[in-house]
Design a protein around this motif. Structure first.
Motif, PDB file in Angstrom:
ATOM      1  N   GLN A   1       0.829  -1.192   0.000  1.00 17.26           N
ATOM      2  CA  GLN A   1       0.000   0.000   0.000  1.00 17.26           C
ATOM      3  C   GLN A   1       0.874   1.258   0.000  1.00 17.26           C
ATOM      4  OE1 GLN A   1      -2.571   0.298   3.419  1.00 17.26           O
ATOM      5  NE2 GLN A   1      -4.292   0.934   2.164  1.00 17.26           N
ATOM      6  N   VAL A   2       1.977   1.223   0.734  1.00 15.32           N
ATOM      7  CA  VAL A   2       2.889   2.364   0.769  1.00 15.32           C
ATOM      8  C   VAL A   2       3.602   2.502  -0.569  1.00 15.32           C
ATOM      9  CG1 VAL A   2       4.961   3.304   1.864  1.00 15.32           C
ATOM     10  CG2 VAL A   2       3.181   2.262   3.267  1.00 15.32           C
ATOM     11  N   ARG A   3       4.020   1.397  -1.162  1.00 21.27           N
ATOM     12  CA  ARG A   3       4.721   1.436  -2.456  1.00 21.27           C
ATOM     13  C   ARG A   3       3.835   1.997  -3.562  1.00 21.27           C
ATOM     14  NH1 ARG A   3       6.627  -4.300  -1.273  1.00 21.27           N
ATOM     15  NH2 ARG A   3       8.507  -3.949  -0.048  1.00 21.27           N
ATOM     16  N   LYS A   4       2.538   1.700  -3.479  1.00 18.46           N
ATOM     17  CA  LYS A   4       1.607   2.200  -4.490  1.00 18.46           C
ATOM     18  C   LYS A   4       1.308   3.681  -4.287  1.00 18.46           C
ATOM     19  CE  LYS A   4      -0.761  -2.143  -5.363  1.00 18.46           C
ATOM     20  NZ  LYS A   4      -2.030  -2.869  -5.225  1.00 18.46           N
ATOM     21  N   GLY A   5       1.718   4.244  -3.170  1.00 23.07           N
ATOM     22  CA  GLY A   5       1.499   5.662  -2.911  1.00 23.07           C
ATOM     23  C   GLY A   5       0.152   5.956  -2.284  1.00 23.07           C
ATOM     24  N   GLU A   6      -0.533   4.931  -1.809  1.00 27.24           N
ATOM     25  CA  GLU A   6      -1.840   5.143  -1.195  1.00 27.24           C
ATOM     26  C   GLU A   6      -1.710   5.770   0.192  1.00 27.24           C
ATOM     27  OE1 GLU A   6      -3.766   1.356  -1.274  1.00 27.24           O
ATOM     28  OE2 GLU A   6      -3.726   1.243  -3.460  1.00 27.24           O
ATOM     29  N   THR A   7      -0.585   5.571   0.845  1.00 32.03           N
ATOM     30  CA  THR A   7      -0.326   6.115   2.172  1.00 32.03           C
ATOM     31  C   THR A   7       1.176   6.235   2.367  1.00 32.03           C
ATOM     32  OG1 THR A   7      -0.847   5.882   4.528  1.00 32.03           O
ATOM     33  CG2 THR A   7      -0.330   3.864   3.320  1.00 32.03           C
ATOM     34  N   THR A   8       1.575   6.774   3.508  1.00 34.66           N
ATOM     35  CA  THR A   8       3.004   6.878   3.823  1.00 34.66           C
ATOM     36  C   THR A   8       3.297   6.054   5.060  1.00 34.66           C
ATOM     37  OG1 THR A   8       2.709   8.817   5.262  1.00 34.66           O
ATOM     38  CG2 THR A   8       3.083   9.223   2.900  1.00 34.66           C
TER      39      THR A   8
ATOM     40  N   PHE B   1       2.240   4.356  10.567  1.00 34.74           N
ATOM     41  CA  PHE B   1       2.735   4.207  11.939  1.00 34.74           C
ATOM     42  C   PHE B   1       1.805   4.905  12.924  1.00 34.74           C
ATOM     43  CE2 PHE B   1       5.173   5.880  15.544  1.00 34.74           C
ATOM     44  CZ  PHE B   1       5.629   4.700  16.089  1.00 34.74           C
ATOM     45  N   GLU B   2       1.366   6.111  12.584  1.00 23.76           N
ATOM     46  CA  GLU B   2       0.483   6.851  13.486  1.00 23.76           C
ATOM     47  C   GLU B   2      -0.829   6.116  13.704  1.00 23.76           C
ATOM     48  OE1 GLU B   2       0.204  10.707  11.702  1.00 23.76           O
ATOM     49  OE2 GLU B   2       2.246  11.262  12.303  1.00 23.76           O
TER      50      GLU B   2
ATOM     51  N   PRO C   1      -9.638  -3.918  13.572  1.00 28.59           N
ATOM     52  CA  PRO C   1     -10.113  -4.631  12.373  1.00 28.59           C
ATOM     53  C   PRO C   1      -9.687  -3.971  11.061  1.00 28.59           C
ATOM     54  CG  PRO C   1     -11.971  -3.842  13.723  1.00 28.59           C
ATOM     55  CD  PRO C   1     -10.725  -3.478  14.433  1.00 28.59           C
ATOM     56  N   ARG C   2      -9.257  -2.720  11.121  1.00 32.56           N
ATOM     57  CA  ARG C   2      -8.811  -2.015   9.916  1.00 32.56           C
ATOM     58  C   ARG C   2      -7.692  -2.770   9.221  1.00 32.56           C
ATOM     59  NH1 ARG C   2      -4.967   1.223   7.870  1.00 32.56           N
ATOM     60  NH2 ARG C   2      -5.555   3.062   6.710  1.00 32.56           N
ATOM     61  N   TRP C   3      -6.783  -3.327   9.970  1.00 30.13           N
ATOM     62  CA  TRP C   3      -5.627  -4.011   9.386  1.00 30.13           C
ATOM     63  C   TRP C   3      -6.059  -5.272   8.646  1.00 30.13           C
ATOM     64  CZ3 TRP C   3      -2.646  -0.234   9.435  1.00 30.13           C
ATOM     65  CH2 TRP C   3      -2.493   0.594  10.533  1.00 30.13           C
ATOM     66  N   ASN C   4      -7.089  -5.933   9.143  1.00 36.71           N
ATOM     67  CA  ASN C   4      -7.595  -7.127   8.458  1.00 36.71           C
ATOM     68  C   ASN C   4      -8.309  -6.749   7.167  1.00 36.71           C
ATOM     69  OD1 ASN C   4      -6.608  -8.765  10.484  1.00 36.71           O
ATOM     70  ND2 ASN C   4      -8.501  -8.660  11.664  1.00 36.71           N
ATOM     71  N   THR C   5      -9.050  -5.627   7.183  1.00 41.49           N
ATOM     72  CA  THR C   5      -9.774  -5.231   5.973  1.00 41.49           C
ATOM     73  C   THR C   5      -8.809  -4.803   4.876  1.00 41.49           C
ATOM     74  OG1 THR C   5     -10.053  -2.971   6.811  1.00 41.49           O
ATOM     75  CG2 THR C   5     -11.846  -4.524   7.224  1.00 41.49           C
ATOM     76  N   ILE C   6      -7.700  -4.176   5.239  1.00 38.23           N
ATOM     77  CA  ILE C   6      -6.703  -3.804   4.232  1.00 38.23           C
ATOM     78  C   ILE C   6      -6.153  -5.049   3.569  1.00 38.23           C
ATOM     79  CG2 ILE C   6      -4.384  -2.864   3.922  1.00 38.23           C
ATOM     80  CD1 ILE C   6      -5.075  -0.732   5.979  1.00 38.23           C
TER      81      ILE C   6
END
Length: 133
Positions: free
Chosen positions: A26-33, A38-39, A49-54
């Protein structure tokens, strides 16, 4: 060169990312940093549950890509099965004739261009010709 000792929370985040490699994509695609990731991880925690949905969304996208590739291949194979060899041969002959006509026109233009240059030059064809004694 000695390695810097990282903050324990950063070490934990690195371990978390190793367990969830989809986050790095997701970071490599530029969707987030990494900072944003980390924050969120720091505020929400590892069990959110956010991490599972990603991870699930990325897996779904991969499956869709595989399906699209399969559909494309199926389309090509269906087209090949429905081809009539006689029609294909006829089309190939038409293309061959068209290419021959184009080559003929091009050779005529090249012949005129080469002929006009040759007629303008009134000197010998070999500028270094010597007479034998």
């Amino acid at each position: 060169m000695a390695k810097k000792k990282l903050h324990p929370s950063v070490e934990k985040f690195k371990e978390f990312v190793k367990e969830h490699p989809d986050l790095a994509q997701q970071v490599r695609k530029g969707e987030t940093t990494w900072q944003e990731m980390f924050e969120e991880w720091y505020l929400l925690g590892e069990d959110d549950p956010r991490w599972n949905t990603i991870s699930d969304n990325i897996k779904d996208k991969k499956n869709e890509d595989k399906e699209q590739k399969t559909d494309w291949l199926g389309t090509i194979m269906g087209a090949v099965k429905n081809m009539d060899p006689a029609q294909v041969q006829g089309q190939m002959n038409n293309i061959s004739q068209a290419l021959g006509a184009i080559q003929g026109v091009l050779s005529q233009f090249q012949g005129k261009a080469g002929g006009s240059q040759g007629s303008n030059n009134s000197g010998p064809s070999n500028p270094f010709s010597f007479r034998k004694d």
